[in-house]
Design a protein around this motif. Sequence first.
Motif, PDB file in Angstrom:
ATOM      1  N   GLU A 297      71.630   8.987  56.077  1.00 23.62           N
ATOM      2  CA  GLU A 297      72.053   7.613  55.820  1.00 23.62           C
ATOM      3  C   GLU A 297      71.990   7.295  54.335  1.00 23.62           C
ATOM      4  O   GLU A 297      72.902   6.665  53.767  1.00 23.62           O
ATOM      5  CB  GLU A 297      71.163   6.638  56.614  1.00 23.62           C
ATOM      6  CG  GLU A 297      71.271   6.753  58.122  1.00 23.62           C
ATOM      7  CD  GLU A 297      72.567   6.148  58.650  1.00 23.62           C
ATOM      8  OE1 GLU A 297      73.251   5.442  57.873  1.00 23.62           O
ATOM      9  OE2 GLU A 297      72.886   6.389  59.831  1.00 23.62           O
ATOM     10  N   GLN A 298      70.889   7.750  53.677  1.00 20.36           N
ATOM     11  CA  GLN A 298      70.764   7.494  52.243  1.00 20.36           C
ATOM     12  C   GLN A 298      71.849   8.239  51.455  1.00 20.36           C
ATOM     13  O   GLN A 298      72.401   7.723  50.460  1.00 20.36           O
ATOM     14  CB  GLN A 298      69.365   7.916  51.762  1.00 20.36           C
ATOM     15  CG  GLN A 298      68.232   7.109  52.367  1.00 20.36           C
ATOM     16  CD  GLN A 298      66.867   7.591  51.884  1.00 20.36           C
ATOM     17  OE1 GLN A 298      66.747   8.043  50.744  1.00 20.36           O
ATOM     18  NE2 GLN A 298      65.863   7.470  52.745  1.00 20.36           N
TER      19      GLN A 298
ATOM     20  N   GLU B 231      76.763   7.957  48.146  1.00 23.24           N
ATOM     21  CA  GLU B 231      78.146   8.370  47.915  1.00 23.24           C
ATOM     22  C   GLU B 231      79.056   7.142  47.788  1.00 23.24           C
ATOM     23  O   GLU B 231      79.940   7.068  46.897  1.00 23.24           O
ATOM     24  CB  GLU B 231      78.627   9.276  49.052  1.00 23.24           C
ATOM     25  CG  GLU B 231      80.029   9.812  48.808  1.00 23.24           C
ATOM     26  CD  GLU B 231      80.617  10.464  50.054  1.00 23.24           C
ATOM     27  OE1 GLU B 231      81.579  11.234  49.938  1.00 23.24           O
ATOM     28  OE2 GLU B 231      80.089  10.172  51.164  1.00 23.24           O
ATOM     29  N   LYS B 232      78.873   6.154  48.639  1.00 26.32           N
ATOM     30  CA  LYS B 232      79.663   4.939  48.578  1.00 26.32           C
ATOM     31  C   LYS B 232      79.428   4.195  47.274  1.00 26.32           C
ATOM     32  O   LYS B 232      80.366   3.659  46.637  1.00 26.32           O
ATOM     33  CB  LYS B 232      79.335   4.039  49.764  1.00 26.32           C
ATOM     34  CG  LYS B 232      79.816   4.594  51.103  1.00 26.32           C
ATOM     35  CD  LYS B 232      79.419   3.667  52.240  1.00 26.32           C
ATOM     36  CE  LYS B 232      79.868   4.232  53.581  1.00 26.32           C
ATOM     37  NZ  LYS B 232      79.470   3.333  54.703  1.00 26.32           N
ATOM     38  N   MET B 233      78.154   4.134  46.837  1.00 23.50           N
ATOM     39  CA  MET B 233      77.838   3.455  45.586  1.00 23.50           C
ATOM     40  C   MET B 233      78.515   4.151  44.414  1.00 23.50           C
ATOM     41  O   MET B 233      79.012   3.501  43.471  1.00 23.50           O
ATOM     42  CB  MET B 233      76.322   3.415  45.353  1.00 23.50           C
ATOM     43  CG  MET B 233      75.576   2.479  46.274  1.00 23.50           C
ATOM     44  SD  MET B 233      73.802   2.527  45.970  1.00 23.50           S
ATOM     45  CE  MET B 233      73.740   1.979  44.277  1.00 23.50           C
TER      46      MET B 233
ATOM     47  N   PRO C 154      80.736   3.568  39.783  1.00 19.74           N
ATOM     48  CA  PRO C 154      80.377   4.874  39.219  1.00 19.74           C
ATOM     49  C   PRO C 154      79.559   4.784  37.948  1.00 19.74           C
ATOM     50  O   PRO C 154      78.772   5.679  37.644  1.00 19.74           O
ATOM     51  CB  PRO C 154      81.735   5.522  38.985  1.00 19.74           C
ATOM     52  CG  PRO C 154      82.704   4.385  38.881  1.00 19.74           C
ATOM     53  CD  PRO C 154      82.183   3.319  39.788  1.00 19.74           C
ATOM     54  N   ASN C 155      79.748   3.679  37.195  1.00 21.83           N
ATOM     55  CA  ASN C 155      79.002   3.588  35.944  1.00 21.83           C
ATOM     56  C   ASN C 155      77.517   3.258  36.151  1.00 21.83           C
ATOM     57  O   ASN C 155      76.715   3.396  35.221  1.00 21.83           O
ATOM     58  CB  ASN C 155      79.644   2.522  35.046  1.00 21.83           C
ATOM     59  CG  ASN C 155      81.046   2.937  34.618  1.00 21.83           C
ATOM     60  OD1 ASN C 155      81.327   4.135  34.468  1.00 21.83           O
ATOM     61  ND2 ASN C 155      81.922   1.957  34.431  1.00 21.83           N
ATOM     62  N   ASP C 156      77.168   2.751  37.316  1.00 19.21           N
ATOM     63  CA  ASP C 156      75.752   2.393  37.588  1.00 19.21           C
ATOM     64  C   ASP C 156      74.981   3.512  38.268  1.00 19.21           C
ATOM     65  O   ASP C 156      73.831   3.326  38.660  1.00 19.21           O
ATOM     66  CB  ASP C 156      75.714   1.141  38.473  1.00 19.21           C
ATOM     67  CG  ASP C 156      76.265  -0.079  37.757  1.00 19.21           C
ATOM     68  OD1 ASP C 156      76.237  -0.075  36.508  1.00 19.21           O
ATOM     69  OD2 ASP C 156      76.705  -1.009  38.460  1.00 19.21           O
TER      70      ASP C 156
ATOM     71  N   ILE D 103      74.408  16.097  46.117  1.00 15.39           N
ATOM     72  CA  ILE D 103      75.561  15.464  46.772  1.00 15.39           C
ATOM     73  C   ILE D 103      76.779  15.663  45.866  1.00 15.39           C
ATOM     74  O   ILE D 103      76.818  15.142  44.739  1.00 15.39           O
ATOM     75  CB  ILE D 103      75.307  13.962  46.991  1.00 15.39           C
ATOM     76  CG1 ILE D 103      73.962  13.753  47.719  1.00 15.39           C
ATOM     77  CG2 ILE D 103      76.464  13.320  47.756  1.00 15.39           C
ATOM     78  CD1 ILE D 103      73.511  12.320  47.757  1.00 15.39           C
ATOM     79  N   PRO D 104      77.788  16.428  46.306  1.00 18.99           N
ATOM     80  CA  PRO D 104      78.980  16.631  45.465  1.00 18.99           C
ATOM     81  C   PRO D 104      79.888  15.392  45.460  1.00 18.99           C
ATOM     82  O   PRO D 104      80.064  14.731  46.483  1.00 18.99           O
ATOM     83  CB  PRO D 104      79.670  17.823  46.119  1.00 18.99           C
ATOM     84  CG  PRO D 104      79.251  17.745  47.548  1.00 18.99           C
ATOM     85  CD  PRO D 104      77.884  17.156  47.567  1.00 18.99           C
ATOM     86  N   LEU D 105      80.428  15.084  44.273  1.00 18.46           N
ATOM     87  CA  LEU D 105      81.343  13.962  44.142  1.00 18.46           C
ATOM     88  C   LEU D 105      82.764  14.485  43.937  1.00 18.46           C
ATOM     89  O   LEU D 105      82.984  15.638  43.541  1.00 18.46           O
ATOM     90  CB  LEU D 105      80.933  13.074  42.960  1.00 18.46           C
ATOM     91  CG  LEU D 105      79.530  12.442  43.054  1.00 18.46           C
ATOM     92  CD1 LEU D 105      79.233  11.662  41.781  1.00 18.46           C
ATOM     93  CD2 LEU D 105      79.416  11.573  44.278  1.00 18.46           C
ATOM     94  N   ALA D 106      83.727  13.606  44.170  1.00 18.32           N
ATOM     95  CA  ALA D 106      85.138  14.010  44.025  1.00 18.32           C
ATOM     96  C   ALA D 106      85.474  14.331  42.577  1.00 18.32           C
ATOM     97  O   ALA D 106      86.416  15.080  42.299  1.00 18.32           O
ATOM     98  CB  ALA D 106      86.042  12.891  44.559  1.00 18.32           C
TER      99      ALA D 106
END
Length: 413
Positions: free
Chosen positions: A45-46, A51-53, A58-60, A108-111
């Motif tokens: 869940e975290q 990932e959504k945040m 993205p800057n935060d 956690i991989p990002l796009a």
Amino acid sequence: MNRLRTKIALLLVVAIVLVVGALTGVLLFLLRPPGTHQTMGPIAEQVLMLEKMAKKVPNDVVWAAEQAKGQISPEMTDWLREELRKRGSDLAASVSRLNSDSPDVVSIPLATGRWLLMPISDLPPRSGIWGVILTWLALITFGATAIAVFVANRMVRPLVLLEQVVEAVGSDDVFPELPVEGPAEVKAASKALNSLSLRLKAAIESRMRVVAAAGHDLRTPITRMRLRAEFVADDEDRAMWLKDIEELEGIADSAIELVREETGRKMPEDVRLDTLIEEIVGELQDQGHDITLQSSEPALVSANRLALRRALRNLSINAATHGLSARVKMQMALGTAHIVIEDEGPGIPAHLMDNIFEPFFRVDPARRKNIPGSGLGLTIAREIISRSHGRIKIKNGTSTGLIQCIELPIVEK
């Protein structure tokens, strides 16, 4: 008594440790933390929330150029991805750990090709839980041992007191009065033992008074019987009557003598044992008894001289009469004078050996017709030797005869 104390303490320790161990196991089972697999749901869940945040703001978000360093845990990674798939996400997150002191980190991989790193704490201990449990049980065992030893000592204290009292029984077969002090159970035991001592002493004194009175009362009718026997016309009948009367007199005198020995409190004196034995053997030889002194050593003992002479004389006469002939030896060893009186008689049957010191005991009642005696000689001898802090043992010889062994402590000068 030490063995009993040890057994009680050991039983208490085992009982306490087993109960505490069982309770510890139950508590560990009921209060156990969730397993690693069970914690993956909240972690997933975290991960999805981060990932959504990262997509929205993205800057935060603090990101990394590469995934976390360290060895990837395949098992935890599979659990995490399984939880993510349950929530409709195919995110290729992974769990790794740099070393044993660092926490697990979720990568956690990002796009954008960057990574979010999320440390997670170890909820269930990875290792060391059994060490903690063993340390806990060791402390419990140590504490239980101290408590068990204390409790065992208090439990056996009355028994220890009883053991000490039995060992303190004197030659008069009565133990000394005990102080009524200490814990409640010790006081109760002391009172009971003191009461028992008084009753035993009263019973012994009553028995002695009865025996002494009977011995004294017999003298008057015995005297009358002797006077009447003197007027019997037939010489053979008169001799038989007088012989029976003499035996009755011997029994009465021996009974009175036994009472005197058991109730007397004459002060002991230093006695040359070797000289005393030589006198007794010489006296019996002059009376026609077949007795010889084979060896003797100078020895000094503490005893009532007349009483000790009576005891040794009774034993020597028994050997010379019942045993046909007697051989006497006296030697010293380890501060003790050893007197051995051997004879050539038939001995005593093994099943009667425990009764030889009983009053009026005879191996064969038919011997009364041939050998005079009251049956109290051995009883009186044992009482005298016991009052002199000695011991007497009687056993059969290897082939024939009887062996009488007397031990008396030597007085060091």
